[in-house]
Scaffold this motif. Structure first.
Motif, PDB file in Angstrom:
ATOM      1  N   PHE A  10       5.334   9.781  -9.546  1.00  0.00           N
ATOM      2  CA  PHE A  10       4.901   9.962 -10.935  1.00  0.00           C
ATOM      3  C   PHE A  10       4.268  11.334 -11.134  1.00  0.00           C
ATOM      4  CE2 PHE A  10       1.386   9.829 -13.990  1.00  0.00           C
ATOM      5  CZ  PHE A  10       2.088   9.509 -15.164  1.00  0.00           C
ATOM      6  N   PHE A  11       3.422  11.745 -10.178  1.00  0.00           N
ATOM      7  CA  PHE A  11       2.745  13.038 -10.294  1.00  0.00           C
ATOM      8  C   PHE A  11       3.743  14.190 -10.234  1.00  0.00           C
ATOM      9  CE2 PHE A  11       0.603  16.700  -8.361  1.00  0.00           C
ATOM     10  CZ  PHE A  11      -0.381  16.905  -9.312  1.00  0.00           C
ATOM     11  N   ILE A  12       4.703  14.107  -9.320  1.00  0.00           N
ATOM     12  CA  ILE A  12       5.719  15.160  -9.212  1.00  0.00           C
ATOM     13  C   ILE A  12       6.503  15.257 -10.515  1.00  0.00           C
ATOM     14  CG2 ILE A  12       7.866  15.823  -8.050  1.00  0.00           C
ATOM     15  CD1 ILE A  12       6.689  14.619  -5.478  1.00  0.00           C
ATOM     16  N   GLY A  13       6.883  14.103 -11.077  1.00  0.00           N
ATOM     17  CA  GLY A  13       7.594  14.092 -12.356  1.00  0.00           C
ATOM     18  C   GLY A  13       6.769  14.698 -13.471  1.00  0.00           C
ATOM     19  N   LEU A  14       5.460  14.377 -13.474  1.00  0.00           N
ATOM     20  CA  LEU A  14       4.561  14.918 -14.502  1.00  0.00           C
ATOM     21  C   LEU A  14       4.452  16.431 -14.374  1.00  0.00           C
ATOM     22  CD1 LEU A  14       2.511  14.286 -16.772  1.00  0.00           C
ATOM     23  CD2 LEU A  14       0.746  14.147 -15.006  1.00  0.00           C
ATOM     24  N   MET A  15       4.327  16.937 -13.150  1.00  0.00           N
ATOM     25  CA  MET A  15       4.211  18.378 -12.941  1.00  0.00           C
ATOM     26  C   MET A  15       5.499  19.107 -13.328  1.00  0.00           C
ATOM     27  SD  MET A  15       1.177  19.288 -11.957  1.00  0.00           S
ATOM     28  CE  MET A  15       0.684  18.144 -13.255  1.00  0.00           C
ATOM     29  N   ILE A  16       6.646  18.469 -13.076  1.00  0.00           N
ATOM     30  CA  ILE A  16       7.920  19.073 -13.481  1.00  0.00           C
ATOM     31  C   ILE A  16       8.010  19.122 -15.010  1.00  0.00           C
ATOM     32  CG2 ILE A  16      10.426  18.744 -13.517  1.00  0.00           C
ATOM     33  CD1 ILE A  16      10.175  17.588 -10.672  1.00  0.00           C
ATOM     34  N   MET A  17       7.584  18.048 -15.657  1.00  0.00           N
ATOM     35  CA  MET A  17       7.632  17.982 -17.118  1.00  0.00           C
ATOM     36  C   MET A  17       6.696  19.011 -17.756  1.00  0.00           C
ATOM     37  SD  MET A  17       6.901  14.701 -19.593  1.00  0.00           S
ATOM     38  CE  MET A  17       5.128  14.706 -19.257  1.00  0.00           C
ATOM     39  N   LEU A  18       5.525  19.219 -17.134  1.00  0.00           N
ATOM     40  CA  LEU A  18       4.531  20.142 -17.690  1.00  0.00           C
ATOM     41  C   LEU A  18       4.713  21.574 -17.202  1.00  0.00           C
ATOM     42  CD1 LEU A  18       1.290  17.962 -17.398  1.00  0.00           C
ATOM     43  CD2 LEU A  18       2.693  18.357 -19.427  1.00  0.00           C
ATOM     44  N   TYR A  19       5.709  21.811 -16.343  1.00  0.00           N
ATOM     45  CA  TYR A  19       5.909  23.142 -15.751  1.00  0.00           C
ATOM     46  C   TYR A  19       5.902  24.278 -16.770  1.00  0.00           C
ATOM     47  CZ  TYR A  19       8.264  27.045 -13.440  1.00  0.00           C
ATOM     48  OH  TYR A  19       8.588  28.294 -12.966  1.00  0.00           O
ATOM     49  N   VAL A  60      -4.463  17.341 -11.669  1.00  0.00           N
ATOM     50  CA  VAL A  60      -4.383  17.429 -10.207  1.00  0.00           C
ATOM     51  C   VAL A  60      -5.575  16.719  -9.563  1.00  0.00           C
ATOM     52  CG1 VAL A  60      -4.450  18.999  -8.233  1.00  0.00           C
ATOM     53  CG2 VAL A  60      -3.035  19.549 -10.213  1.00  0.00           C
ATOM     54  N   VAL A  61      -6.775  16.982 -10.122  1.00  0.00           N
ATOM     55  CA  VAL A  61      -7.977  16.329  -9.595  1.00  0.00           C
ATOM     56  C   VAL A  61      -7.873  14.806  -9.744  1.00  0.00           C
ATOM     57  CG1 VAL A  61     -10.465  16.019  -9.916  1.00  0.00           C
ATOM     58  CG2 VAL A  61      -9.481  18.317  -9.998  1.00  0.00           C
ATOM     59  N   GLY A  62      -7.391  14.370 -10.918  1.00  0.00           N
ATOM     60  CA  GLY A  62      -7.210  12.935 -11.149  1.00  0.00           C
ATOM     61  C   GLY A  62      -6.210  12.325 -10.189  1.00  0.00           C
ATOM     62  N   PHE A  63      -5.118  13.067  -9.922  1.00  0.00           N
ATOM     63  CA  PHE A  63      -4.105  12.583  -8.988  1.00  0.00           C
ATOM     64  C   PHE A  63      -4.678  12.437  -7.583  1.00  0.00           C
ATOM     65  CE2 PHE A  63      -1.157  14.107  -5.679  1.00  0.00           C
ATOM     66  CZ  PHE A  63      -0.299  13.021  -5.624  1.00  0.00           C
ATOM     67  N   VAL A  64      -5.385  13.486  -7.126  1.00  0.00           N
ATOM     68  CA  VAL A  64      -5.986  13.447  -5.783  1.00  0.00           C
ATOM     69  C   VAL A  64      -6.982  12.297  -5.685  1.00  0.00           C
ATOM     70  CG1 VAL A  64      -7.462  14.690  -4.151  1.00  0.00           C
ATOM     71  CG2 VAL A  64      -5.648  15.907  -5.377  1.00  0.00           C
ATOM     72  N   SER A  65      -7.777  12.134  -6.753  1.00  0.00           N
ATOM     73  CA  SER A  65      -8.762  11.052  -6.771  1.00  0.00           C
ATOM     74  C   SER A  65      -8.078   9.687  -6.721  1.00  0.00           C
ATOM     75  CB  SER A  65      -9.622  11.158  -8.032  1.00  0.00           C
ATOM     76  OG  SER A  65     -10.510  10.072  -8.134  1.00  0.00           O
ATOM     77  N   LEU A  66      -6.993   9.540  -7.497  1.00  0.00           N
ATOM     78  CA  LEU A  66      -6.268   8.265  -7.519  1.00  0.00           C
ATOM     79  C   LEU A  66      -5.654   7.947  -6.164  1.00  0.00           C
ATOM     80  CD1 LEU A  66      -5.203   5.832  -9.107  1.00  0.00           C
ATOM     81  CD2 LEU A  66      -3.276   7.257  -9.850  1.00  0.00           C
ATOM     82  N   VAL A  67      -5.017   8.960  -5.550  1.00  0.00           N
ATOM     83  CA  VAL A  67      -4.407   8.751  -4.228  1.00  0.00           C
ATOM     84  C   VAL A  67      -5.484   8.400  -3.201  1.00  0.00           C
ATOM     85  CG1 VAL A  67      -3.202   9.888  -2.320  1.00  0.00           C
ATOM     86  CG2 VAL A  67      -2.410  10.205  -4.666  1.00  0.00           C
ATOM     87  N   TYR A  68      -6.620   9.108  -3.298  1.00  0.00           N
ATOM     88  CA  TYR A  68      -7.727   8.804  -2.372  1.00  0.00           C
ATOM     89  C   TYR A  68      -8.188   7.362  -2.527  1.00  0.00           C
ATOM     90  CZ  TYR A  68     -12.457   8.587  -0.496  1.00  0.00           C
ATOM     91  OH  TYR A  68     -13.582   8.210   0.188  1.00  0.00           O
ATOM     92  N   ARG A  69      -8.335   6.917  -3.791  1.00  0.00           N
ATOM     93  CA  ARG A  69      -8.786   5.541  -4.039  1.00  0.00           C
ATOM     94  C   ARG A  69      -7.783   4.521  -3.509  1.00  0.00           C
ATOM     95  NH1 ARG A  69      -9.849   5.413 -10.252  1.00  0.00           N
ATOM     96  NH2 ARG A  69      -9.888   3.177  -9.832  1.00  0.00           N
ATOM     97  N   PHE A 103       0.834  -1.203   0.000  1.00  0.00           N
ATOM     98  CA  PHE A 103       0.000   0.000   0.000  1.00  0.00           C
ATOM     99  C   PHE A 103       0.872   1.257   0.000  1.00  0.00           C
ATOM    100  CE2 PHE A 103      -1.834   3.034   3.173  1.00  0.00           C
ATOM    101  CZ  PHE A 103      -2.719   3.643   2.320  1.00  0.00           C
ATOM    102  N   ILE A 104       1.881   1.298   0.849  1.00  0.00           N
ATOM    103  CA  ILE A 104       2.796   2.446   0.937  1.00  0.00           C
ATOM    104  C   ILE A 104       3.555   2.631  -0.367  1.00  0.00           C
ATOM    105  CG2 ILE A 104       4.855   3.345   2.097  1.00  0.00           C
ATOM    106  CD1 ILE A 104       3.826   1.939   4.659  1.00  0.00           C
ATOM    107  N   ILE A 105       4.007   1.532  -0.959  1.00  0.00           N
ATOM    108  CA  ILE A 105       4.745   1.599  -2.223  1.00  0.00           C
ATOM    109  C   ILE A 105       3.866   2.156  -3.338  1.00  0.00           C
ATOM    110  CG2 ILE A 105       5.808   0.198  -4.043  1.00  0.00           C
ATOM    111  CD1 ILE A 105       6.863  -1.646  -1.788  1.00  0.00           C
ATOM    112  N   GLN A 106       2.608   1.718  -3.378  1.00  0.00           N
ATOM    113  CA  GLN A 106       1.673   2.216  -4.391  1.00  0.00           C
ATOM    114  C   GLN A 106       1.503   3.723  -4.288  1.00  0.00           C
ATOM    115  OE1 GLN A 106      -1.852  -0.365  -3.795  1.00  0.00           O
ATOM    116  NE2 GLN A 106      -1.770  -0.703  -5.989  1.00  0.00           N
ATOM    117  N   VAL A 107       1.266   4.217  -3.074  1.00  0.00           N
ATOM    118  CA  VAL A 107       1.087   5.655  -2.858  1.00  0.00           C
ATOM    119  C   VAL A 107       2.352   6.408  -3.249  1.00  0.00           C
ATOM    120  CG1 VAL A 107       0.668   7.454  -1.144  1.00  0.00           C
ATOM    121  CG2 VAL A 107      -0.636   5.331  -1.054  1.00  0.00           C
ATOM    122  N   ALA A 108       3.514   5.880  -2.840  1.00  0.00           N
ATOM    123  CA  ALA A 108       4.791   6.536  -3.144  1.00  0.00           C
ATOM    124  C   ALA A 108       5.022   6.622  -4.653  1.00  0.00           C
ATOM    125  CB  ALA A 108       5.943   5.792  -2.474  1.00  0.00           C
TER     126      ALA A 108
END
Length: 371
Positions: A19-28, A254-263, A9-14
């Motif tokens: 991935f999200f941080i990398g995506l945000m850096i790429m799309l900066y 961002v919404v998709g990321f939050v939703s995915l982490v929540y799930r 579970f921890i590995i999945q969240v990490a």
């Protein structure tokens, strides 16, 4: 087993967070440019709202200073220094530069410094201010390759015959490109006025990201026609739509990321609970437990997770909390069973509309009964 589940579970969240941080850096560059474009649009609109008489007086004063400075050699605009506040930026704002072909719509400042060049284009000291007139040449400089703003990044796509427009205090000056050349920073002759010609030159660094030379895109004054006005408006509209789409895409990400982490967190917490799936059947039979989608086979002690009805009761005991599919091996039914909410203590069936209509399961005395 529980420790392994928690680690998974921890590995999945990490992994999702990384991935999200990398995506945000790429799309900066994309979302920052989009936000900055909206800010620039506000600045441009502010320039339109200035007091016209006051602006004309200021422009006349700047023009005199500029004509005096024209006697001196124009310095390289990309070596300016200093920090400028938003108030000072507003003070030096003249209008905007629009290049329809490459969808450029940037603020234009009357002072060339490193600060004004961070936010838009600027009139090069020593050149004529953009008011038109024979024997005058306005030189407008802007950067390429900034991560926060596109500015003149695509200026190399401009060809002879293309149009660009300079808007100053509500006055539109249109120019058709007649010459494109690359020079060294100190080649001043390439940007001197030409007698009897009303010229404007767009200047930027080249080659891209190397910046050893200057690209000069020069145009001569042409009438500002309805067709040109339409091209300018279409370019501005398209630019807004593109930037709005970029911002919307980033918001959805961002919404998709939050939703995915929540799930993931929700499913992880559900699986920390242990539940029993229990229901009564009218006759004996064999029943198999599958994954939520009904295709993934589950095993217990190395064998398919299949149980037999005992005393008309089917029990899948001590399993992680989530949604499963229970399948009758005689093919009579297939139904989802389990828990969806953290507050749920007991598993229940989740029926399709068809199953609900047929009343496949009903609850009596706290027990789920198969029809």
């Amino acid at each position: 087993m529980k420790k392994q589940g928690a680690n998974s579970f921890i590995i999945q969240v990490a992994l999702v967070v990384v991935f999200f941080i990398g995506l945000m850096i790429m799309l900066y560059p994309f979302y920052v440019e989009a936000v900055n474009n909206f800010i620039d649009e506000v600045r441009i609109n502010q320039a339109k709202q200035f007091d016209q008489k006051k602006n004309r007086a200021q422009l006349a004063k700047l023009k005199k200073e500029n004509e005096a400075a024209a006697q001196k050699a124009a310095k390289d605009p990309f070596k300016g220094t200093g920090k400028m506040t938003a108030k000072k930026l507003k003070k030096h704002l003249l209008g905007r530069v629009v290049i329809p072909k490459i969808k450029v719509n940037v603020p234009l400042f009357n002072l060339t410094t490193s600060d004004t060049l961070e936010y838009g284009a600027a009139v090069l000291q020593g050149s004529s201010f953009p008011e038109g007139g024979k024997g005058k040449r306005t030189i407008i400089a802007a950067h390429r390759g900034l991560p926060e703003r596109k500015l003149f990044t695509d200026l190399n796509r401009i060809k002879k015959g293309d149009i660009f427009v300079i808007n100053v205090f509500g006055k539109n000056l249109a120019y058709r490109v007649i010459n494109i050349k690359v020079v060294k920073p100190k080649e001043i002759n390439a940007i001197r006025p030409v007698a009897e010609m009303d010229l404007a030159t767009l200047m930027t660094c080249t080659p891209y990201m190397i910046n050893t030379h200057r690209m000069l895109v020069t145009g001569y004054r042409v009438p500002y026609t309805k067709k040109i006005a339409q091209e300018v408006n279409q370019a501005a509209l398209m630019n807004r739509l593109i930037q709005a789409a970029v911002i919307l895409g980033c918001v959805l990400a961002v919404v998709g990321f939050v939703s995915l982490v929540y799930r993931i967190i929700h499913q992880g917490l559900l699986k920390q609970k242990r539940i029993d799936i229990v229901f009564n059947v009218p006759k004996a039979g064999s029943y198999q437990l599958l994954g939520k989608n009904g295709r993934h086979k589950l095993y217990r002690q190395g064998e398919l997770f299949v149980v037999q009805a005992k005393d008309h009761q089917v029990t899948f005991a001590d399993i992680p909390g989530c949604i499963y599919t229970v399948k009758a091996l005689d093919g009579s039914f297939k139904v989802r069973f389990g828990i969806k909410k953290l507050k749920q203590q007991k598993a229940r069936p989740y029926l399709t509309r068809k199953q609900q209509k047929a009343q496949l399961f009903r609850k009596e005395a706290g027990q789920w009964l198969l029809k």
